[in-house]
Structure formats: structure tokens, C-alpha cells
Design a protein around this motif. Sequence first.
Motif, PDB file in Angstrom:
ATOM      1  N   LYS A 371       0.833  -1.194   0.000  1.00  0.00           N
ATOM      2  CA  LYS A 371       0.000   0.000   0.000  1.00  0.00           C
ATOM      3  C   LYS A 371       0.874   1.253   0.000  1.00  0.00           C
ATOM      4  O   LYS A 371       1.774   1.394   0.814  1.00  0.00           O
ATOM      5  CB  LYS A 371      -0.926  -0.002   1.212  1.00  0.00           C
ATOM      6  CG  LYS A 371      -1.991  -1.092   1.145  1.00  0.00           C
ATOM      7  CD  LYS A 371      -2.939  -1.035   2.324  1.00  0.00           C
ATOM      8  CE  LYS A 371      -4.028  -2.098   2.186  1.00  0.00           C
ATOM      9  NZ  LYS A 371      -4.973  -2.064   3.329  1.00  0.00           N
ATOM     10  N   LYS A 373       0.765   5.624  -0.580  1.00  0.00           N
ATOM     11  CA  LYS A 373      -0.066   6.825  -0.629  1.00  0.00           C
ATOM     12  C   LYS A 373       0.288   7.635  -1.868  1.00  0.00           C
ATOM     13  O   LYS A 373       1.451   7.907  -2.145  1.00  0.00           O
ATOM     14  CB  LYS A 373       0.127   7.666   0.632  1.00  0.00           C
ATOM     15  CG  LYS A 373      -0.813   8.864   0.722  1.00  0.00           C
ATOM     16  CD  LYS A 373      -0.629   9.623   2.032  1.00  0.00           C
ATOM     17  CE  LYS A 373      -1.572  10.818   2.113  1.00  0.00           C
ATOM     18  NZ  LYS A 373      -1.385  11.584   3.366  1.00  0.00           N
ATOM     19  N   THR A 440      -4.602   5.732  -0.604  1.00  0.00           N
ATOM     20  CA  THR A 440      -3.617   4.664  -0.501  1.00  0.00           C
ATOM     21  C   THR A 440      -4.052   3.510  -1.396  1.00  0.00           C
ATOM     22  O   THR A 440      -5.177   3.018  -1.295  1.00  0.00           O
ATOM     23  CB  THR A 440      -3.495   4.176   0.953  1.00  0.00           C
ATOM     24  OG1 THR A 440      -3.025   5.261   1.767  1.00  0.00           O
ATOM     25  CG2 THR A 440      -2.519   3.026   1.061  1.00  0.00           C
ATOM     26  N   ILE A 441      -3.173   3.090  -2.323  1.00  0.00           N
ATOM     27  CA  ILE A 441      -3.512   2.039  -3.280  1.00  0.00           C
ATOM     28  C   ILE A 441      -2.389   1.014  -3.348  1.00  0.00           C
ATOM     29  O   ILE A 441      -1.273   1.266  -2.905  1.00  0.00           O
ATOM     30  CB  ILE A 441      -3.783   2.611  -4.688  1.00  0.00           C
ATOM     31  CG1 ILE A 441      -2.549   3.349  -5.223  1.00  0.00           C
ATOM     32  CG2 ILE A 441      -4.989   3.536  -4.686  1.00  0.00           C
ATOM     33  CD1 ILE A 441      -2.725   3.859  -6.643  1.00  0.00           C
ATOM     34  N   SER A 442      -2.710  -0.157  -3.916  1.00  0.00           N
ATOM     35  CA  SER A 442      -1.673  -1.179  -4.096  1.00  0.00           C
ATOM     36  C   SER A 442      -1.878  -1.982  -5.372  1.00  0.00           C
ATOM     37  O   SER A 442      -0.945  -2.179  -6.142  1.00  0.00           O
ATOM     38  CB  SER A 442      -1.636  -2.128  -2.891  1.00  0.00           C
ATOM     39  OG  SER A 442      -2.889  -2.772  -2.728  1.00  0.00           O
TER      40      SER A 442
END
Length: 571
Positions: A371, A373, A440-442
Motif C-alpha cells: 500500500k 499513498k 492509498t492504493i496497491s
Amino acid sequence: MKMEKFALSLISCIMLVTFTGTALPSAGQLAVVRHVTLSGGTVAAETGSREETVTIGYEALETETVPDYKTIDKIPPREKMIGVSFGGGEDITLNDPGRKKTTSSASRVEDPEGGDTMGSSFQNETVSGPSRETARIRDQYMTAHKGMDISKFNGDIDWDKVVEDGIEAVIIRVGGRYGGSGTIYKDDRREENLKNAFKAGLAVGVYFYSQALTVEEGIEEAKFCIEAVKGYDLDLPIIIDYEWEPGYRLENGGSKEERTAVVNAFCKTVTKAGYTGGIYASDYCFRDYLLADKIYKNYYIWLAHWTSAELPGITYTGPFDGWQYTANGRVAGINGPVDLDYFYWIDKFFVNYYVDDKLIYDSTPITLGIKTKTKTAAELGIDSEDSSIFAGWHVFRERDNCWAAYKISDESKKTVWVEPTGTGELPEGYDYKIYPDGVTISNTSKGGNVNFYAAWTKDGYKIRYHNGKITADITTPVHFGVLTETASYESCGFSKKGYVFGGWKVRREYDGKWAVYANDDETRKTLWVARVDGELPEGYSYKMYRNKVSVSNSAPTGYVDFYAHWEKKSA
């Protein structure tokens, strides 16, 4: 693959003796032995910085004649392969007319691989002239990761040094099948190598040296591998090492269709068990002994190719996922030659940021599964205008030409990825999903770029911050209905000597009302009330907003003013 009768002896000689001085390819260059000379029983390998001498014993046991000469071409510059720049080396020539090398018959019976490396049956395939077709990495978004493959013949390994030397991945032999009897054997170091490779944090796969002649034997070999890796979570495939040597079972192993059926049976069995199945083979093998297109469409391709020719110069034109580029590399922590590879996988994508279709920041790398940001509008210098408020981000995924959207009928607004119509609009029934600022991504993409486009709305407001007659330089845009954290009095530079911060009094500009609560309301529910002659109506008190509070629905448009309230310090 070296199918000629002299191949095993020649390659064994090269691998066990000649390349003692070969250096590991560094990030900058592939270093190879500059020249090698044979005289009597001694080989001097000169690398330009050091010289090593290795003594070879010759006996009249089982012998194979080495041809008068053989040129092993330089390792290909990698920019010719995958667009990353580092150099090659000079040609290596062996001259030893009539010399014979000892080959122990006991050693050959023990292990069909000839006792040193994968690919002992592969021909060093030299291609001259411009190529007309090309092999290709399976996915354009894959990145190369430095790897090696090992067996018991690599001996004791210092895995910490291996990692320090830049190795990221390893494929470990777990066993094989004897080329004469057809009996399956276990690699004596497989448990040790598996345990230590995982402990070192490497991406790990395994391979099996196959001599399978039938589909049933291919399945048997696959089940052997599955049992060998039980309890391990492999990152790389379970590979059938499909090659042959003169006098061994696979030399006359049936038709292309029959061999292909064996490979697919192995891979299918592995896949059903929850692993990735694949094959290790050379251009020569794919061209003359297998139906490559019946394999690569479904399974991992680990291509062995050790020549100076550009990889596009070979006849195999399918995709590949791994490339073994030398059997004579050097790795810190391992004595002697090592098979070196590049293994390819997708491990990241990149977020780019646009305002009105203009790229303003390139880019935030996102590692898959981790994760991360994204940048905020403030970090990127995006400021809302009075007539429109920054609401967040519309998100476009280049890999499949899709926008993050949601079905209008879906109250949960679950994200779906939708390809636009021919006019560039979303299909009917969908609307653009707005990602919040600094999300926040993954796992949004499997490689490539993900483009964030600033989304604007008039349905929102901006917060201004005041301390008496002083107004802070910063403002906070708030999209109506989206929780947004306000600034702190410290970030505004506000203070008052002898006083402590007591909260924010809040007024919205569009109707002039203040945030208050009724004195007789124990819950202190927020109400909005206009002042009369600068004072609140009787029965109301100012609602004090906390420092760095999250707000959303304070106003539909315009400005909302936060006024610092101070309370005198107690004695």
C-alpha cells in the motif's frame, strides 16, 4: 540444444574448466573471459585483472573427443534484448587439437546432467545476419530480475553473499530421471537449497531434469515435484527441464506431437495442484523437437540461449518469461560457474497526475501488494478556483484502456473498470469514480501507468483560517460530502502569547451563519445560526471545532471561515 555427439564433452569441458575466471554480470556490464588457452593439462583463464590456473587430469577411461576448435560467442548486450543498457564481452576460442577429456562412466550413470549444469545438451546456436522475426518477453510491463539456477553440483552456498551480489530469484533442481534406466532420483541438496533460498528472501521456483517418454512419465515427474515443494509457497514455476544427451532416453523420444504431449501433461498436473507450470528448453529444442505454440500459450517459458546473437535472431518467435543467458557466470558465495538468468514478472505500476489533460507530475511508483499513498493536490500545487473546487481524482488505467467507475444503480458505488465508448464517454448507466486526495492504493493495475486526472466540482467549498485580523495563506478545499481533514493552527502559524488554543469558531460565507449548539441540548448537535448585532441569539453557544477536524457537509459552496479561539493559560 547440443544434439551433436561431441556436445556433452565440449560443454562439460567449457563449464568445468574453461570458465573458471568468468565474472558475474554486474549492473553495468557482463564481464566474460577475454581469452582462454589450453596447453597440456593446464588451462590459463585470463580476465584482464587476474589469472587463474586449473589443472585437468586426463585418463584413458570413457572418452569423448573434443573437436579441433570451437568458438563460444560473447554474451549478448542486454539492451538488444530488453532495452536496458549494459555491454557484452569478447569472443572466447578454445584450441586443443586431438586432446581428450576424461568422462567418468560412473558419474554419467549417477546423474544425466553430466554433473555440472542445466543445458548440458544445448547447442550454442550462432545466428549470423539480420533477424527477420523476434522472440518477445510475454508482457511489455514485465521487468527483468537477476536470477540463477542451481543444483547439488553448486555445492555449499553462502546465501547472504548471493543476495548482496544482486541475485533476486533462483530456480532449484529437486530431482531428475536417469537417462539410461529411467529411474527418478532426488537432488541431495534440494531441502537445504529450498530452505536457505526462502530464508534469504529470494523468489523461488524449482525444476526437474526430465527424461520422460510418455504422458504417464510426465505426470509422474510432476507429482514428484509437487511432493518435493510441499509446504513452500513458490513465487516462480515448477519447470520441466526438457533436454537430452547422446545415448540417453530422450534422444529418440518420439514425434514432436508426442514430446509436446509429455511437456503439457507435466505442466497441466502442476497447474492443477495450484502452481505455475513451465518448460526450460532452447531455441533448438522448440524448433526441432516440440510444437512450441502448443505450450507457450498456456505455460511459462524459460528460454535457454547462450549466444552472442541478438535474441531476436533465433527461430523461436513465441513469448518467454525467463532467459538463461549463460552457464558460466559467477556469483559471490558460490564456488565455480553458475547458470545465470533473467526472470521477468510484473511488480509495479506508476501513477501519473494530470490537470486538464496536462501532465504535472511523473510519477509515483506503486509496488504490487504494498500500500502506497498517492500525491495530494497540495503536494502537487493544485489550488481550487473560486468557481470550482478540487474534488479528487478520476482514474484511468492505460493497460486496458479503462476508467474507474461505478454503476449508478449501485448504492455502494463499488469500483468497476469500464472501457469508454467510441465517443470517449462511459457507457450508459455508469459514472466516474472519484478517488479521494492522497488515497492509498496497491493493486489498481498489473503494470503500466495509472493516470490520475484532477476532478472539479462547484459542489464544494474552501476553508479559510483566521487569527484575529490575520488570515493564513493556506486554504483547504472540501468536496461536499467527502470527509476532509482541516489544517492545524500550527500549520497556519497561529499563536497567542499567554493563551492556549481552544478550538475553531466556524462561519459559512454563503448564508453568514455560525456553527452553534443549543445550551439545553446535552448532545450539542451542530446548528447553523445567524448573529444579531454581532452576538448569538440567547440560548446558543459557539460550537468549537477541534484542531485538524474532518469535515464534509459544512456548506454546499463558497468559503467556510475558521476563527481561532484562545483561552487564557491557568496560573
